[in-house]
Design a protein around this motif. Structure first.
Motif, PDB file in Angstrom:
ATOM      1  N   ILE A 421       0.823  -1.205   0.000  1.00 15.00           N
ATOM      2  CA  ILE A 421       0.000   0.000   0.000  1.00 15.00           C
ATOM      3  C   ILE A 421       0.859   1.257   0.000  1.00 15.00           C
ATOM      4  N   ALA A 621       1.945  -4.132   3.405  1.00 11.51           N
ATOM      5  CA  ALA A 621       1.931  -2.736   3.830  1.00 11.51           C
ATOM      6  C   ALA A 621       3.336  -2.257   4.154  1.00 11.51           C
ATOM      7  N   ALA A 658       0.363  -1.594  12.115  1.00 11.29           N
ATOM      8  CA  ALA A 658       0.479  -0.301  11.447  1.00 11.29           C
ATOM      9  C   ALA A 658       0.934   0.712  12.501  1.00 11.29           C
TER      10      ALA A 658
ATOM     11  N   LEU B  54      -5.433  -4.677   4.307  1.00 10.85           N
ATOM     12  CA  LEU B  54      -6.620  -4.634   3.455  1.00 10.85           C
ATOM     13  C   LEU B  54      -6.620  -3.401   2.557  1.00 10.85           C
ATOM     14  N   CYS B  56      -6.492  -0.033   3.092  1.00  9.39           N
ATOM     15  CA  CYS B  56      -7.460   1.021   3.390  1.00  9.39           C
ATOM     16  C   CYS B  56      -6.838   2.399   3.237  1.00  9.39           C
ATOM     17  N   ASN B  57      -5.532   2.487   3.070  1.00  5.23           N
ATOM     18  CA  ASN B  57      -4.800   3.760   2.996  1.00  5.23           C
ATOM     19  C   ASN B  57      -4.602   4.411   4.347  1.00  5.23           C
ATOM     20  N   GLY B  58      -5.083   3.776   5.396  1.00  3.40           N
ATOM     21  CA  GLY B  58      -5.064   4.409   6.710  1.00  3.40           C
ATOM     22  C   GLY B  58      -3.664   4.803   7.159  1.00  3.40           C
TER      23      GLY B  58
HETATM   24  S1  SF4 Z   1      -3.835   1.044   7.882  1.00  5.24           S
HETATM   25 FE1  SF4 Z   1      -2.314   0.475   6.405  1.00  5.24          FE
HETATM   26  S2  SF4 Z   1      -1.691  -1.585   6.993  1.00  5.24           S
HETATM   27 FE2  SF4 Z   1      -3.630  -1.196   7.980  1.00  5.24          FE
HETATM   28  S3  SF4 Z   1      -5.135  -2.037   6.527  1.00  5.24           S
HETATM   29 FE3  SF4 Z   1      -4.953   0.150   6.168  1.00  5.24          FE
HETATM   30  S4  SF4 Z   1      -3.485   0.306   4.533  1.00  5.24           S
HETATM   31 FE4  SF4 Z   1      -3.264  -1.746   5.421  1.00  5.24          FE
END
Ligand code: SF4
Ligand SMILES: Cc1cc2nc3c(=O)[nH]c(=O)nc-3n(C[C@H](O)[C@H](O)[C@H](O)COP(=O)(O)OP(=O)(O)OC[C@H]3O[C@@H](n4cnc5c(N)ncnc54)[C@H](O)[C@@H]3O)c2cc1C
Ligand code: SF4
Ligand code: SF4
Lengths: 709, 409
Positions: A421, A621, A658, B54, B56-58
């Motif tokens: 990501i 990620a 994260a 997943l 989510c870009n978070g």
């Molecule tokens: S916060 Fe980052 S590591 Fe967690 S699901 Fe979203 S994009 Fe993936």
């Protein structure tokens, strides 16, 4: 760094913790290392920070370690004080050694459990830290843009505007191939861009050109391009923008074949705008036309907009009946919800099919379609004269070949972007190559302009005006050990490793010092300055309480190897929220999980830790795009090794977090500690059995080595 | 003016990215943020990974915000808003009004005594930042603080051992000289209170997705706010405050993506049974088919919009919906109902448009135009996700740099 110039400042807290045993242990740990030790009061206050800065200046110290509470981590305070004294604001390392948590009562300044080990750990790693000089790197300021059509033209324009020379390599004859889905405005914009570019100075153009090869690394790529006459040109390039997507194919489910009545949406758009063609194709009289988007794979807002506009155009003739089939109507584009409402107002019938999609009843001569109507909950059927469906990217061998030349992999739906990501919005798996528009597997011109401009910004960041500063000599390859197996070139997630005069060399412009190459190199030929294997060896020893003579007696001892991009910030956040590292856990921060090799884990176990936990980014990620993937593979191998030695894989743990997951990061440590409590202490602690077990392991390694060499 | 400075309004992920990238190019930036802390909405988003990310870009915002908070070329003006913008020879003079901090950052040691003593803490009188890199660590919200209501409470002032709290501070005005500006004032999550049938504000276990994001981020799992017990059966209702002919007549673009991911996170991590009520699933882009297949196998995806959410006398919530036309209505129990609220335009847009000469589109978002040297980024322009906001900030940076290069002295 000369040892005498190091100062260790220990905060004794506001309420005088100086007499406690823990504080004394802290002093001992500090005194065990070369350097002068000072005690300060209330370093969290501006006055405390100023006192430290003054002292550093007075004594002319070269480096400082400040043991304090997390409050001093807040940007500013100490840096400001250092700057005010005319010192380098980053010269001091601040360590969190306090048991006090933010939001806890202020009376409780106290030394954290395990602080002494943490301090000696930091002191031992500090001895390795080394500032490397920055050098100007000679790079090319020429950027190759691959592709034709709106996205590629936008990218070329942005790069020119940012001051880069551009080579535009268009696979076809035209710079503005028909892109019927984009609509007339976009076609006009593409036309303008194309004519503007053709006149622009600084643009080299290859129509029907082919990229034969792309060697080198960011800033210093070398490309060979074949022009339409078959002649080959060698070019030096600073960067590459890939704006070319895979070819499109009809988005049909199994069971429906294209024929003269089953056509693409693009073809329909051509027909709809020229009524005579439509008549020729389908004859006079009333017509029943079906448009369907998302039949095979999911569609997108761009396609829905085009289909809706086409349906509205057709529906203007009252003789025509127009049905627009959508699975999920992708209305998430600007003004699109309104547009579909307008279409319904014009008499376009909008039908949503379910997962069963549309089926063709082949027994009937006309186009007999059948579908499950979700809202009504039954099977519906109707006959049509024409069915127009959308198109989706379908990578062919040519496209795969191009991706291969670029050093990229084609993803599941034709996107060239890596799974991680953190590559978003436009990074590829090769530093200096940026992905724009269709190359990212999604077609939305409303975003292409952003992406094209952002690529130009990324080029500025990488290439500057042709002589960017970069720190050289961080990644060292030992020529005597290196057998040029090129594992490092293959594994580097940034494409930073290149062969120069046959030797692997890391390009500092794109290297993130993730350490994957160092960990994967089978000959252990790669060291990263400041992050050497030796440094981690010493740090692990210190963390185990062994370098300062402090033993972690009574503690269970979990070694936590935390990725600096995810787990370390998460644990820091947990600390600030009042949840410090649980007793028994020792933290070592690694630049990326990619750096964690088997030796590091085994060293932890050899040093008496009961278990080792690697906290990395989640799979897919990884901040350095692929480090954690390699680490996960090694972990499998590690488990097998531990099984073989009889230690068992239960003592090593791996978890993804994260940076925002303070709770989860803490939780993973607690779970590991609980599991270790069940397992009991590390059997290696009990001497002889250990050596016996380890020797088995070493023997095996030696055997393997003998065969290899 | 010796150097060309740029004013960035809004310190969400778009504004922070724009400020950071400008600063990386050597341009000094004034970043004006209305809130006490940086980060905007993205700083509240939770990670939705279940072992595997997943997407989510978070986590895209965190490194950018952290770098922004510590960048030497970025002057942060928190609690500040731009009052006026006057054209000058070099660009603009912006008059910025800054609310007082009430807490002296040089003195506060974040010891937390005030947190312990504050009688209005529950109401949010003292706020803490999302970001570890943020300093100071505490902020007093005058809207909630009792002192500002009736002068009643001065507990914290009296208690603070560092004498860091001072309620007598007043608003300050500063004049900033800048050459260009980036407007990144973001969106507002739709407030579902007026949609009475959805039960928000009446039943504590009806929450917005934004509240769920915060819950997951702070506690790591979903609970029922009414009794603190884990939520086992969860319903997501999509399109709340979006795709309404008489209201926000557009799709908010991000809510399907975040709701499916939140649902998968709850199902994968806590074993929740999750139902998602939707009209159309908007997910698109990278590997969307695989993603939707996985969502369909883990969640109940129900194409129907519930028409009533209410508390049941035996506890829990009921959701009434009709599974299909002509079918009998269903009344199904749930522990937690999550409203997937959309992205509404920032209510300040009209004022901002006037200030900067920007235009408004039919939905009330800024349309991308503006006076000379005014560039836009992020969800101020319309719904987008974090990755898109970052790219749009990159574009605003390019536009700004190009503009600065052209305006040679
Ligand atoms: S916060 Fe980052 S590591 Fe967690 S699901 Fe979203 S994009 Fe993936
Ligand atoms: C419930 C919910 C869940 C979401 N989940 C996801 C997700 O999982 N993934 C994803 O990619 N996206 C998600 N999003 C979308 C995401 O939040 C946005 O894309 C992102 O926050 C946009 O950032 P921004 O900087 O454009 O705007 P904002 O985050 O709104 O930031 C704007 C900033 O400007 C400040 N500001 C506003 N007005 C002024 C003013 N007049 N003066 C000064 N400052 C001002 C604000 O205080 C704020 O800090 C979600 C949104 C919601 C509502
Ligand atoms: S350290 Fe990481 S980024 Fe750098 S060359 Fe090695 S593998 Fe590549
Ligand atoms: S993204 Fe999904 S939930 Fe949000 S408005 Fe669009 S369709 Fe509704």
């Amino acid at each position: 760094m000369s040892a005498a110039s190091l100062g260790v400042f220990l905060c004794q807290g506001g309420r005088g913790t100086a007499d406690s045993l823990e504080f004394k242990q802290l002093r001992w740990a500090a005194e065990a290392a070369p350097g002068a030790v000072f005690t300060v009061a209330q370093s969290c206050q501006a006055e405390g920070a100023q006192a430290i800065a003054r002292r550093i200046k007075e004594l002319g110290l070269g480096a400082a370690v400040v043991g304090a509470c997390p409050l001093l981590h807040h940007p500013g305070q100490l840096s400001r004080a250092l700057a005010a004294e005319g010192l380098n604001p980053d010269m001091a390392t601040v360590l969190d050694l306090c048991a006090r948590a933010e939001g806890e009562r202020s009376g409780a300044c106290a030394v954290a459990p395990g602080a002494a080990a943490a301090l000696s750990q930091a002191l031992s790693s500090l001895a390795f830290s080394q500032e490397l000089g920055q050098e100007e790197m000679a790079v090319s300021t020429r950027v190759l843009v691959l592709g034709a059509g709106l996205a590629a033209l936008m990218a070329a324009r942005s790069m020119l505007d940012a001051g880069y020379e551009v080579v535009l390599l268009s696979p076809g004859k035209r710079l503005t191939p028909p892109e019927p889905l984009l609509g007339p405005e976009a076609a006009e914009r593409a036309g303008e861009l194309a004519s503007g570019l053709e006149e622009a100075s600084g643009l080299g153009l290859f129509r029907q050109g082919r990229l034969l090869s792309l060697g080198g690394t960011a800033g210093q790529f070398t490309a060979r391009i074949q022009d339409r006459g078959g002649e080959t040109h060698a070019l030096e390039l600073g960067g590459v923008v890939v704006a070319q997507g895979p070819p499109l194919g009809l988005n049909l489910p199994p069971g429906i074949e294209p024929n003269e009545r089953v056509i693409s949406l693009s073809e329909l758009k051509g027909l709809a705008s020229a009524p005579e063609h439509l008549k020729k194709r389908l004859g006079e009289g009333p017509l029943k036309v079906a448009l369907a988007v998302g039949l095979g794979r999911q569609s997108d807002p761009l396609t829905l907009r085009a289909a809706t506009l086409a349906a509205m155009e057709l529906a203007q003739d009252p003789e025509r009946e127009v049905v627009l089939f959508t699975g999920n109507a992708k209305v998430a584009g600007p003004g699109l919800e309104r547009l579909t409402q307008e279409a319904r107002g014009l008499g376009v019938v909008m039908v949503k099919f379910t997962s069963g999609g549309l089926r063709l009843n082949a027994a009937l001569p006309r186009l007999a379609l059948e579908w499950d109507e979700e809202v009504l909950g039954r099977v519906m059927a109707d006959e049509f004269d024409l069915l127009a469906v959308d198109q989706v990217p379908q990578p062919d061998d040519d496209y795969r070949g191009l991706a291969g030349t670029l050093g990229l992999a084609v993803g599941r739906d034709g996107s060239l972007q890596p799974e991680a990501i953190s590559a978003l919005p436009l990074a590829s798996g090769r530093g200096g190559e940026w992905l724009v528009g269709p190359a990212r597997g999604q077609g939305e011109p409303m975003r292409w302009a952003d992406e094209a401009a952002d690529a130009a910004r990324a080029a500025r960041q990488l290439l500057g005006r042709g002589a960017p500063l970069a720190e050289t000599g961080r990644v060292l390859v030992d020529r005597k050990r290196c057998t040029i197996c090129l594992t490092c070139v293959r594994v580097c997630p940034q494409g930073a490793m290149d062969r120069l005069f046959r030797r692997p060399v890391s390009n500092p412009l794109v290297c993130t010092t993730c350490g994957t190459c160092a960990a994967e190199c089978p000959m252990e030929a790669i060291q990263i300055v400041g992050l050497e294997d030796e440094r981690y060896g010493q740090e692990i020893a210190a963390a185990a309480g062994q370098s300062s003579g402090l033993s972690p007696a009574g503690e269970r001892g979990l070694l936590v190897l935390a990725c600096a991009n995810s787990a370390a910030p998460a644990l820091h956040a947990a600390r600030l929220k009042g949840a410090p590292l649980p007793p028994g856990a020792r933290l070592i921060t690694v630049p990326c999980a990619g750096k964690v090799d088997l030796d590091m884990v085994l060293e932890g176990i050899r040093r008496g830790f009961d278990g080792v936990l690697m906290l990395s980014c989640h799979e897919d990620a990884c901040q350095s795009l692929g480090g954690s993937t390699w680490a996960a593979r090694r972990w499998e191998h590690l488990g097998n090794l531990l099984e073989e030695t009889g230690l068992g894989r239960e003592r090593v743990f791996r978890s993804g977090v994260a940076p925002s997951q303070a709770v989860e990061a803490r939780g993973a440590i607690e779970n590991a500690l609980a599991a270790l409590a069940e397992l009991g202490p590390n059997p290696l602690k009990t001497g002889a059995r250990v050596r016996e077990m380890l020797s088995r392991f070493t023997l095996e390694m030696d055997d393997t080595f003998a065969i290899v060499s | 003016m010796a150097e060309k400075r740029v004013l960035v309004i809004g310190g969400g992920v778009a504004g922070a990215t724009a400020a950071l990238e400008l600063a990386e190019q050597g341009v000094p930036v004034d970043l004006v943020e209305r809130d006490d802390f940086l980060g905007g909405h993205a700083a509240w988003l939770a990670c939705k990974a279940v072992d595997q990310c997943l997407k989510c870009n978070g986590c895209l915002s965190e490194p950018r915000l952290t770098a922004t908070a510590g960048h030497p070329l970025i002057s942060l003006h928190r609690r500040a808003e731009v009052q006026s913008l006057t054209a000058t020879e070099q660009g603009y003079q912006a008059v910025v009004c800054q609310r007082p901090a009430y807490i002296d950052p040089e003195r506060c040691t974040a010891c937390g005594l005030c947190l312990e003593a504050c009688p209005a803490l529950e109401d949010g009188a003292i706020r803490l930042p999302r970001l570890a890199a943020e300093s100071p660590r505490l902020a007093i919200d005058p809207e909630q603080c009792l002192y500002f209501k009736d002068g009643r409470s001065t507990v914290c002032v009296d208690l603070c051992p560092e004498e860091a709290i001072d309620f007598r501070q007043e608003d300050r005005e500063k004049a900033l000289e800048v050459s260009a500006l980036v407007l990144a004032t973001g969106f507002t999550p739709f407030d579902p209170t007026p949609r009475e049938r959805l039960g928000y504000g009446r039943f504590p276990d009806v929450v917005t997705a934004f509240e769920l994001e915060r819950m997951l981020r702070d506690q790591g799992r979903a609970i029922r706010p009414s009794d603190g017990r884990p939520a086992n059966k969860v319903a997501f209702i999509q399109c709340v405050g979006s795709r309404e002919v008489a209201g926000n007549n557009y799709c908010s673009r991000v809510c399907c993506g975040y709701a499916l991911r939140l649902g998968r996170a709850l199902s994968g991590r806590q074993g929740c049974e999750v139902a998602v009520f939707y009209m159309d699933l908007q997910s698109f882009g990278h590997a969307v088919d695989d993603f939707l297949d996985a969502a369909a196998s883990e969640l109940r995806l129900i194409r129907s919009m519930p028409y009533d959410v209410y508390g049941h006398h035996q506890g829990g919530l009921r959701v009434d919906y009709q599974p299909g036309e002509g079918q009998a209505p269903v009344s199904e129990p749930f522990d937690l109902v999550v409203l997937s609220v959309g992205l509404s335009p920032n209510p300040a847009n009209q004022a901002l448009a006037k200030l900067t000469g920007a235009g408004l589109d039919e939905s009330g978002f800024l349309d991308g135009t503006g006076r000379d040297g005014v560039f836009l980024a992020g969800t101020a322009l319309g719904p987008m996700d974090v990755a898109e906001a970052v790219a749009s900030a990159g574009r605003a940076v390019e536009q700004t740099l190009g503009y600065l290069e052209e305006m040679q002295p």
